[in-house]
Design a protein around this motif. Structure first.
Motif, PDB file in Angstrom:
ATOM      1  N   PRO A  11      85.253  95.046 210.509  1.00  0.00           N
ATOM      2  CA  PRO A  11      85.518  95.632 209.183  1.00  0.00           C
ATOM      3  C   PRO A  11      86.641  96.665 209.176  1.00  0.00           C
ATOM      4  CG  PRO A  11      83.164  95.619 209.671  1.00  0.00           C
ATOM      5  CD  PRO A  11      83.880  95.337 210.949  1.00  0.00           C
ATOM      6  N   PHE A  12      86.929  97.248 210.346  1.00  0.00           N
ATOM      7  CA  PHE A  12      87.952  98.292 210.415  1.00  0.00           C
ATOM      8  C   PHE A  12      89.364  97.742 210.633  1.00  0.00           C
ATOM      9  CE2 PHE A  12      84.104 100.648 211.697  1.00  0.00           C
ATOM     10  CZ  PHE A  12      84.190 101.735 210.835  1.00  0.00           C
ATOM     11  N   ILE A  13      89.470  96.515 211.135  1.00  0.00           N
ATOM     12  CA  ILE A  13      90.784  96.003 211.537  1.00  0.00           C
ATOM     13  C   ILE A  13      91.778  95.922 210.369  1.00  0.00           C
ATOM     14  CG2 ILE A  13      91.991  93.974 212.451  1.00  0.00           C
ATOM     15  CD1 ILE A  13      89.740  93.697 214.486  1.00  0.00           C
ATOM     16  N   PRO A  14      91.398  95.468 209.176  1.00  0.00           N
ATOM     17  CA  PRO A  14      92.380  95.481 208.078  1.00  0.00           C
ATOM     18  C   PRO A  14      92.919  96.886 207.787  1.00  0.00           C
ATOM     19  CG  PRO A  14      90.551  94.062 207.512  1.00  0.00           C
ATOM     20  CD  PRO A  14      90.149  94.788 208.766  1.00  0.00           C
ATOM     21  N   GLY A  42      82.763 115.930 202.263  1.00  0.00           N
ATOM     22  CA  GLY A  42      82.340 116.007 200.860  1.00  0.00           C
ATOM     23  C   GLY A  42      81.882 114.658 200.347  1.00  0.00           C
ATOM     24  N   LYS A  43      80.957 114.667 199.396  1.00  0.00           N
ATOM     25  CA  LYS A  43      80.372 113.420 198.914  1.00  0.00           C
ATOM     26  C   LYS A  43      81.383 112.545 198.174  1.00  0.00           C
ATOM     27  CE  LYS A  43      75.961 111.808 197.132  1.00  0.00           C
ATOM     28  NZ  LYS A  43      74.621 112.218 196.656  1.00  0.00           N
ATOM     29  N   ASP A  44      82.259 113.169 197.390  1.00  0.00           N
ATOM     30  CA  ASP A  44      83.236 112.387 196.623  1.00  0.00           C
ATOM     31  C   ASP A  44      84.155 111.601 197.539  1.00  0.00           C
ATOM     32  OD1 ASP A  44      82.167 113.255 194.260  1.00  0.00           O
ATOM     33  OD2 ASP A  44      83.709 114.778 193.873  1.00  0.00           O
ATOM     34  N   LEU A  45      84.674 112.271 198.567  1.00  0.00           N
ATOM     35  CA  LEU A  45      85.573 111.593 199.499  1.00  0.00           C
ATOM     36  C   LEU A  45      84.801 110.563 200.324  1.00  0.00           C
ATOM     37  CD1 LEU A  45      88.330 111.196 200.695  1.00  0.00           C
ATOM     38  CD2 LEU A  45      87.949 113.179 202.187  1.00  0.00           C
ATOM     39  N   ALA A  46      83.569 110.888 200.663  1.00  0.00           N
ATOM     40  CA  ALA A  46      82.742 109.940 201.412  1.00  0.00           C
ATOM     41  C   ALA A  46      82.548 108.650 200.610  1.00  0.00           C
ATOM     42  CB  ALA A  46      81.398 110.570 201.750  1.00  0.00           C
ATOM     43  N   LEU A  47      82.334 108.782 199.307  1.00  0.00           N
ATOM     44  CA  LEU A  47      82.164 107.602 198.458  1.00  0.00           C
ATOM     45  C   LEU A  47      83.464 106.809 198.337  1.00  0.00           C
ATOM     46  CD1 LEU A  47      79.890 109.134 195.683  1.00  0.00           C
ATOM     47  CD2 LEU A  47      79.259 107.266 197.243  1.00  0.00           C
ATOM     48  N   ARG A  48      84.595 107.518 198.297  1.00  0.00           N
ATOM     49  CA  ARG A  48      85.890 106.818 198.243  1.00  0.00           C
ATOM     50  C   ARG A  48      86.135 106.056 199.547  1.00  0.00           C
ATOM     51  NH1 ARG A  48      90.627 110.410 197.204  1.00  0.00           N
ATOM     52  NH2 ARG A  48      89.270 112.225 197.429  1.00  0.00           N
ATOM     53  N   PHE A  49      85.740 106.683 200.668  1.00  0.00           N
ATOM     54  CA  PHE A  49      85.882 105.980 201.947  1.00  0.00           C
ATOM     55  C   PHE A  49      84.990 104.743 201.964  1.00  0.00           C
ATOM     56  CE2 PHE A  49      84.445 104.796 206.127  1.00  0.00           C
ATOM     57  CZ  PHE A  49      85.645 104.628 206.779  1.00  0.00           C
ATOM     58  N   LYS A  50      83.766 104.889 201.462  1.00  0.00           N
ATOM     59  CA  LYS A  50      82.844 103.748 201.419  1.00  0.00           C
ATOM     60  C   LYS A  50      83.470 102.569 200.664  1.00  0.00           C
ATOM     61  CE  LYS A  50      78.410 102.292 199.489  1.00  0.00           C
ATOM     62  NZ  LYS A  50      77.261 102.670 198.653  1.00  0.00           N
ATOM     63  N   GLU A  51      84.101 102.829 199.520  1.00  0.00           N
ATOM     64  CA  GLU A  51      84.747 101.775 198.750  1.00  0.00           C
ATOM     65  C   GLU A  51      85.885 101.134 199.537  1.00  0.00           C
ATOM     66  OE1 GLU A  51      85.987 103.528 195.097  1.00  0.00           O
ATOM     67  OE2 GLU A  51      83.944 103.926 194.385  1.00  0.00           O
ATOM     68  N   THR A  52      86.646 101.980 200.231  1.00  0.00           N
ATOM     69  CA  THR A  52      87.773 101.478 201.025  1.00  0.00           C
ATOM     70  C   THR A  52      87.269 100.636 202.193  1.00  0.00           C
ATOM     71  OG1 THR A  52      89.050 103.452 200.443  1.00  0.00           O
ATOM     72  CG2 THR A  52      89.825 102.181 202.325  1.00  0.00           C
ATOM     73  N   TYR A  53      86.207 101.092 202.837  1.00  0.00           N
ATOM     74  CA  TYR A  53      85.594 100.334 203.932  1.00  0.00           C
ATOM     75  C   TYR A  53      85.127  98.971 203.432  1.00  0.00           C
ATOM     76  CZ  TYR A  53      82.086  98.896 207.370  1.00  0.00           C
ATOM     77  OH  TYR A  53      81.344  98.178 208.276  1.00  0.00           O
ATOM     78  N   GLU A  54      84.507  98.935 202.252  1.00  0.00           N
ATOM     79  CA  GLU A  54      84.016  97.672 201.693  1.00  0.00           C
ATOM     80  C   GLU A  54      85.170  96.708 201.444  1.00  0.00           C
ATOM     81  OE1 GLU A  54      81.134  94.952 200.300  1.00  0.00           O
ATOM     82  OE2 GLU A  54      80.981  96.779 201.492  1.00  0.00           O
ATOM     83  N   LYS A  55      86.285  97.216 200.913  1.00  0.00           N
ATOM     84  CA  LYS A  55      87.460  96.355 200.698  1.00  0.00           C
ATOM     85  C   LYS A  55      87.961  95.795 202.029  1.00  0.00           C
ATOM     86  CE  LYS A  55      89.187  98.827 196.597  1.00  0.00           C
ATOM     87  NZ  LYS A  55      90.254  99.732 196.097  1.00  0.00           N
ATOM     88  N   SER A  56      87.988  96.643 203.047  1.00  0.00           N
ATOM     89  CA  SER A  56      88.459  96.217 204.359  1.00  0.00           C
ATOM     90  C   SER A  56      87.515  95.171 204.964  1.00  0.00           C
ATOM     91  CB  SER A  56      88.561  97.432 205.286  1.00  0.00           C
ATOM     92  OG  SER A  56      89.107  97.068 206.539  1.00  0.00           O
TER      93      SER A  56
END
Length: 288
Positions: free
Chosen positions: A17-20, A198-212
């Motif tokens: 999941p991290f490679i992209p 922070g929770k907001d940035l954590a949620l943004r990372f979660k979305e980015t991870y899901e796209k990847s």
């Protein structure tokens, strides 16, 4: 701009999941990512305990020790729901239950889910042998150790055949787990993110991870050669590309279990390991 430090585990199923993101196929928005490839799960467990990384892939069994410092990403909990990746117990000969409990047991580390499940489901062993690096445990089986909890079954069986080593499958963590849990999903590994971001940035990372993750699953032919390259460099082993493909396909199933099933598995795992005195109490499962 904030930089998130990612400790990526050098294991095909957890790495894909991290490679992209590593290759720039998917780009984060509003933050930077800094990657470090970490070779073993025990090294990962120690890194998150020391808070050396913001994001990583520790064992589920580590969570009681890091629960105040990390969120769990609900879209990134490796969860077994069948025997395909259910951690078989391998030996070089048939063994009785009493023999297993007197055996030299090979695991990747004291904080791994595999060792925690062994303590929960079998309990006793004669001596603990720690072999951190994936596939190195094969060389120890029959020499340094008698019994092995095989976390990466597909790669394990391939490597054993390649080396001409015959083994006996004397049990499975999944088979024992499903009996005591009434077929509850069995959590194994998880992606966590530091609460300090922070929770907001954590949620943004979660979305980015899901796209990847989704990009990787749709473009495996692009992703697998890089996965193989990273694995070969980190594990010092010549892995076959087809075996990596099969490993990723198995782990795709693990990383796409519905969130309500993930929570059910985590709740049972932490409840029973606390009751048995194996792990500390989890006050709250902080799933993002």
């Amino acid at each position: 701009m904030v930089t998130i430090r990612v400790g990526a585990l050098a294991d095909s199923g957890d790495l894909y999941p991290f490679i992209p993101l590593m290759e720039g196929k998917v780009k984060p928005e509003g933050f930077n990512l800094e990657f470090e490839v970490i070779p073993t799960v025990q090294d990962i467990n120690e890194a998150v305990l020391k808070k050396e990384v913001d994001v990583s892939v520790p064992s589920v069994a580590m969570y009681p020790y890091i629960q105040d410092d990390y969120y769990i990403l609900s879209n990134a909990v490796a969860t077994a729901v069948d025997g395909i990746t259910g951690m078989p117990i391998l030996a070089i000969k048939e063994m009785s239950e009493d023999e297993i409990k007197r055996s030299r047991l090979i695991v990747h580390g004291p904080n791994t889910t595999a060792f925690t499940l062994y303590r929960l489901l079998i309990g006793k062993y004669g001596r603990l042998i720690i072999v951190r690096r994936v596939l190195d445990e094969i060389k120890a089986l029959g020499k340094e150790g008698d019994v092995l909890v095989a976390v990466h079954e597909i790669k394990m069986m391939y490597a054993l055949r390649k080396m001409g080593i015959s083994v006996v499958r004397i049990g499975s963590m999944w088979d024992m787990w499903k009996t005591i849990s009434n077929n509850t999903p069995m959590p194994m590994g998880m992606v966590v993110i530091s609460k300090e971001v922070g929770k907001d940035l954590a949620l943004r990372f979660k979305e980015t991870y899901e796209k990847s993750k989704k990009y990787a699953e749709k473009h495996l032919d692009e992703i697998i050669p890089k996965d193989v390259q990273i694995m070969r460099e980190a594990q010092k082993a010549d892995l076959d590309e087809e075996i990596v493909r099969k490993t990723i396909w198995a782990d795709i199933q693990e990383y796409n279990v519905p969130v309500d099933e993930i929570r059910r598995g985590l709740e049972f795992f932490f409840k029973i390991t606390e009751e048995k005195g194996i792990l500390p109490r989890v006050k709250n499962i902080d799933l993002l």
